[in-house]
Design a protein around this motif. Structure first.
Motif, PDB file in Angstrom:
ATOM      1  N   ASN A  82      36.705  32.497  43.079  1.00 53.01           N
ATOM      2  CA  ASN A  82      37.324  33.747  42.424  1.00 53.01           C
ATOM      3  C   ASN A  82      37.345  34.762  43.172  1.00 53.01           C
ATOM      4  N   LEU A  83      38.667  35.667  43.192  1.00 52.34           N
ATOM      5  CA  LEU A  83      38.897  36.809  44.041  1.00 52.34           C
ATOM      6  C   LEU A  83      37.781  38.097  43.905  1.00 52.34           C
ATOM      7  N   GLU A  84      37.068  37.796  42.526  1.00 53.44           N
ATOM      8  CA  GLU A  84      36.056  38.881  42.206  1.00 53.44           C
ATOM      9  C   GLU A  84      34.610  38.225  41.906  1.00 53.44           C
ATOM     10  N   ASP A 103      41.527  33.151  47.093  1.00 48.91           N
ATOM     11  CA  ASP A 103      42.656  32.942  46.231  1.00 48.91           C
ATOM     12  C   ASP A 103      42.427  31.309  46.032  1.00 48.91           C
ATOM     13  N   GLY A 140      40.054  29.005  34.556  1.00 49.65           N
ATOM     14  CA  GLY A 140      40.680  30.301  33.750  1.00 49.65           C
ATOM     15  C   GLY A 140      41.772  30.704  34.172  1.00 49.65           C
ATOM     16  N   THR A 169      46.847  37.750  33.800  1.00 48.40           N
ATOM     17  CA  THR A 169      45.441  37.292  33.488  1.00 48.40           C
ATOM     18  C   THR A 169      44.938  38.222  32.367  1.00 48.40           C
ATOM     19  N   VAL A 199      42.963  28.635  19.978  1.00 46.25           N
ATOM     20  CA  VAL A 199      41.847  29.265  19.232  1.00 46.25           C
ATOM     21  C   VAL A 199      42.098  30.837  19.161  1.00 46.25           C
ATOM     22  N   ARG A 203      41.728  39.982  32.040  1.00 40.06           N
ATOM     23  CA  ARG A 203      41.012  41.054  32.610  1.00 40.06           C
ATOM     24  C   ARG A 203      41.422  41.390  34.133  1.00 40.06           C
ATOM     25  N   GLY A 250      42.906  32.913  36.243  1.00 37.67           N
ATOM     26  CA  GLY A 250      43.233  33.069  37.780  1.00 37.67           C
ATOM     27  C   GLY A 250      43.954  31.865  38.358  1.00 37.67           C
ATOM     28  N   SER A 308      36.995  34.737  34.770  1.00 40.76           N
ATOM     29  CA  SER A 308      35.888  35.660  34.695  1.00 40.76           C
ATOM     30  C   SER A 308      34.494  35.366  34.287  1.00 40.76           C
ATOM     31  N   LEU A 309      34.575  34.142  33.600  1.00 38.17           N
ATOM     32  CA  LEU A 309      33.307  33.650  32.945  1.00 38.17           C
ATOM     33  C   LEU A 309      32.728  34.780  32.122  1.00 38.17           C
ATOM     34  N   GLY A 335      38.687  30.375  38.975  1.00 40.55           N
ATOM     35  CA  GLY A 335      39.479  31.476  38.486  1.00 40.55           C
ATOM     36  C   GLY A 335      39.345  32.053  37.081  1.00 40.55           C
TER      37      GLY A 335
HETATM   38  P1  OAD Z   1      40.331  36.545  32.883  1.00 42.81           P
HETATM   39  O1  OAD Z   1      41.528  37.186  32.774  1.00 42.81           O
HETATM   40  O2  OAD Z   1      39.039  37.114  32.358  1.00 42.81           O
HETATM   41  O3  OAD Z   1      39.803  36.198  34.306  1.00 42.81           O
HETATM   42  C1  OAD Z   1      40.601  35.683  35.402  1.00 42.81           C
HETATM   43  C2  OAD Z   1      39.700  35.600  36.540  1.00 42.81           C
HETATM   44  O4  OAD Z   1      40.633  34.967  37.749  1.00 42.81           O
HETATM   45  C3  OAD Z   1      39.349  37.116  37.222  1.00 42.81           C
HETATM   46  O5  OAD Z   1      37.898  36.912  37.500  1.00 42.81           O
HETATM   47  C4  OAD Z   1      40.067  37.347  38.567  1.00 42.81           C
HETATM   48  O6  OAD Z   1      39.207  37.865  39.418  1.00 42.81           O
HETATM   49  C5  OAD Z   1      40.515  35.734  38.891  1.00 42.81           C
HETATM   50  N1  OAD Z   1      41.523  35.562  39.753  1.00 42.81           N
HETATM   51  C6  OAD Z   1      42.747  36.129  39.273  1.00 42.81           C
HETATM   52  N2  OAD Z   1      43.683  35.663  40.311  1.00 42.81           N
HETATM   53  C7  OAD Z   1      43.147  34.809  41.035  1.00 42.81           C
HETATM   54  C8  OAD Z   1      43.749  34.134  42.189  1.00 42.81           C
HETATM   55  N3  OAD Z   1      44.593  33.889  42.535  1.00 42.81           N
HETATM   56  N4  OAD Z   1      42.608  33.261  42.983  1.00 42.81           N
HETATM   57  C9  OAD Z   1      41.248  33.370  42.402  1.00 42.81           C
HETATM   58  N5  OAD Z   1      40.912  34.062  41.373  1.00 42.81           N
HETATM   59  C10 OAD Z   1      41.819  34.736  40.811  1.00 42.81           C
HETATM   60  O7  OAD Z   1      40.806  35.168  32.310  1.00 42.81           O
HETATM   61  P2  OAD Z   1      39.482  34.073  31.727  1.00 42.81           P
HETATM   62  O8  OAD Z   1      38.271  33.772  32.466  1.00 42.81           O
HETATM   63  O9  OAD Z   1      40.463  32.647  31.814  1.00 42.81           O
HETATM   64  O10 OAD Z   1      40.649  33.864  25.294  1.00 42.81           O
HETATM   65  O11 OAD Z   1      39.488  34.204  30.433  1.00 42.81           O
HETATM   66  C11 OAD Z   1      38.908  33.683  29.425  1.00 42.81           C
HETATM   67  C12 OAD Z   1      39.389  33.824  27.889  1.00 42.81           C
HETATM   68  O12 OAD Z   1      39.477  35.350  27.652  1.00 42.81           O
HETATM   69  C13 OAD Z   1      40.976  33.335  27.603  1.00 42.81           C
HETATM   70  O13 OAD Z   1      41.132  32.025  27.673  1.00 42.81           O
HETATM   71  C14 OAD Z   1      41.206  34.257  26.645  1.00 42.81           C
HETATM   72  C15 OAD Z   1      40.834  35.523  26.810  1.00 42.81           C
HETATM   73  O14 OAD Z   1      40.618  36.427  25.956  1.00 42.81           O
HETATM   74  C16 OAD Z   1      41.418  33.278  24.318  1.00 42.81           C
HETATM   75  O15 OAD Z   1      42.583  33.540  24.222  1.00 42.81           O
HETATM   76  C17 OAD Z   1      40.618  32.716  23.148  1.00 42.81           C
END
Ligand code: OAD
Length: 261
Positions: free
Chosen positions: A230-232, A247, A21, A32, A176, A34, A23, A206-207, A204
Motif C-alpha cells: 500500500n502507498l500509505e 505502488d 482493494g 479509489t 453489495v 478514500r 488501490g 485501506s483495510l 491496495g
Molecule cells: P480505499 O479507497 O479505501 O483504499 C484504497 C487504498 O489503496 C488506499 O489505502 C491507498 O493508499 C491504496 N493505493 C492507492 N493507489 C495505490 C497504488 N497505486 N499502489 C498501492 N496502493 C495504492 O479502497 P478499499 O480498501 O478497496 O465498498 O475500500 C473498501 C470498500 O470501501 C470498497 O469495496 C467499497 C468502499 O466503500 C463497497 O462498495 C461496499
C-alpha cells in the motif's frame, strides 16, 4: 531484501491468498474510495445505501449513474499488478484472490493470461472471490435475472428511472450496498481461505471496511506470513510481517518474477 523473503515464502507455501482493494485498480484509472480525490469526498455513502435503493430507487439510480461515471471513467483495462497476480495463479503460485473491487479486472486479467497461453481455462486457476459483487452486471430484484450493466445504465441515463426487467422488477447493480450483508457463502469461503493460507497478501486496500478488513488478522492469527502492499499506512501494518509502501505495479510484477525464478 524483503521482497526476496516474501518470494521465498510464496514458493514454499501450499496456500497463498491475496486480498485486493481499490488501490490495485487505481493504475487502471479506477477511482479509489478514500484518500486524495476519493469517491467518498465527492459522494455521500448514504446515497448508495440499500435503504435508499428500497425507499427511492429513482434517486438511487440517478446518483448511481454519476458514481459509475466517476468510478469507471471510460474503458478500463487490467494493469501490470492484476496481470502479475493472474500469472502467479496460472503458475499455481496463488490459490485465491478475494477482492473488494467490483470492476471485474481480476477476471479480465485471468482471461488475458489464458488467451496468451493455450487459450483454455485452467481448472487450477486462481479462485476469484468478488466479495462486494460486480458492477459490470445488474440483477433484477424480483426474478433474479442478471445482465450486462452497460445497456441498462444507458437506458437509465435516457430517463428510465429506475430501469426495470421484462418481468417488471427493478434492476439493482449486482454489488453489495451499504446496509447489505455479504452473501454468507462468499464471506465464509474468504474466511476459510484466510485461515488456510500460509502467505496472505493485502494489496491496495485501506483495510477499514468489514468484514474484508478482518481477513489479514485472521490469517495472521492462523500463522500465515502477512504482507501489505500500500502507498500509505494501514491498520494492519502492525500485525504484518512485511510492509511494502510502494505502488502495486512495481511490487507485484517483481514478486511474480522472483517467485518464477
Ligand atoms: P480505499 O479507497 O479505501 O483504499 C484504497 C487504498 O489503496 C488506499 O489505502 C491507498 O493508499 C491504496 N493505493 C492507492 N493507489 C495505490 C497504488 N497505486 N499502489 C498501492 N496502493 C495504492 O479502497 P478499499 O480498501 O478497496 O465498498 O475500500 C473498501 C470498500 O470501501 C470498497 O469495496 C467499497 C468502499 O466503500 C463497497 O462498495 C461496499
Amino acid at each position: 531484501d524483503d521482497l526476496e523473503r516474501l518470494a521465498d515464502d510464496v514458493r514454499r507455501a501450499d496456500t497463498v491468498v491475496a486480498l485486493t482493494g481499490a488501490g490495485i485498480s487505481a493504475p487502471s484509472g479506477v477511482a479509489t474510495f478514500r484518500g486524495d480525490d476519493g469517491v467518498w469526498d465527492r459522494f455521500d455513502e448514504g446515497q448508495f445505501a440499500y435503504g435508499r435503493f428500497q425507499r427511492d430507487p429513482e434517486g438511487f439510480w440517478a446518483d448511481r449513474i454519476e458514481l459509475q461515471r466517476v468510478l469507471f471513467d471510460g474503458e478500463i483495462e487490467p494493469n501490470a499488478a492484476h496481470e502479475a497476480l493472474a500469472a502467479m495463479g496460472r503458475a499455481g503460485d496463488l490459490e485465491a484472490i478475494c477482492t473488494q473491487n467490483t470492476d471485474g479486472l481480476h477476471g479480465a486479467a485471468a482471461d488475458r493470461i489464458a488467451a496468451g497461453g493455450d487459450g483454455k481455462p485452467d481448472a487450477d486457476d486462481t479462485t476469484i472471490l468478488e466479495l462486494h459483487g460486480n458492477a459490470q452486471r445488474v440483477r433484477c430484484q424480483d426474478c433474479g435475472r442478471r445482465s450486462d450493466s452497460e445497456p441498462i445504465f444507458e437506458r437509465a441515463a435516457d430517463g428510465e428511472l429506475p430501469p426495470t426487467c421484462d418481468c417488471g422488477g427493478v434492476f439493482k447493480p449486482d454489488v453489495v450496498l451499504f446496509g447489505q450483508q455479504l452473501p454468507g457463502a462468499v464471506i465464509q469461503r474468504a474466511r476459510s481461505l484466510a485461515r488456510e493460507s500460509d502467505v496472505f497478501l493485502a494489496i491496495g486496500s485501506s483495510l477499514v471496511v468489514e468484514p474484508a478488513a478482518s481477513l489479514p488478522r485472521l490469517a495472521a492469527s492462523s500463522g500465515a506470513t502477512v504482507g501489505v502492499v500500500n502507498l500509505e499506512s494501514t491498520p494492519c501494518d502492525d500485525l504484518a510481517d512485511l510492509v511494502f509502501r510502494e505502488d502495486v505495479t512495481s511490487v507485484l510484477p517483481r514478486l511474480r518474477d522472483l517467485v518464477a525464478e
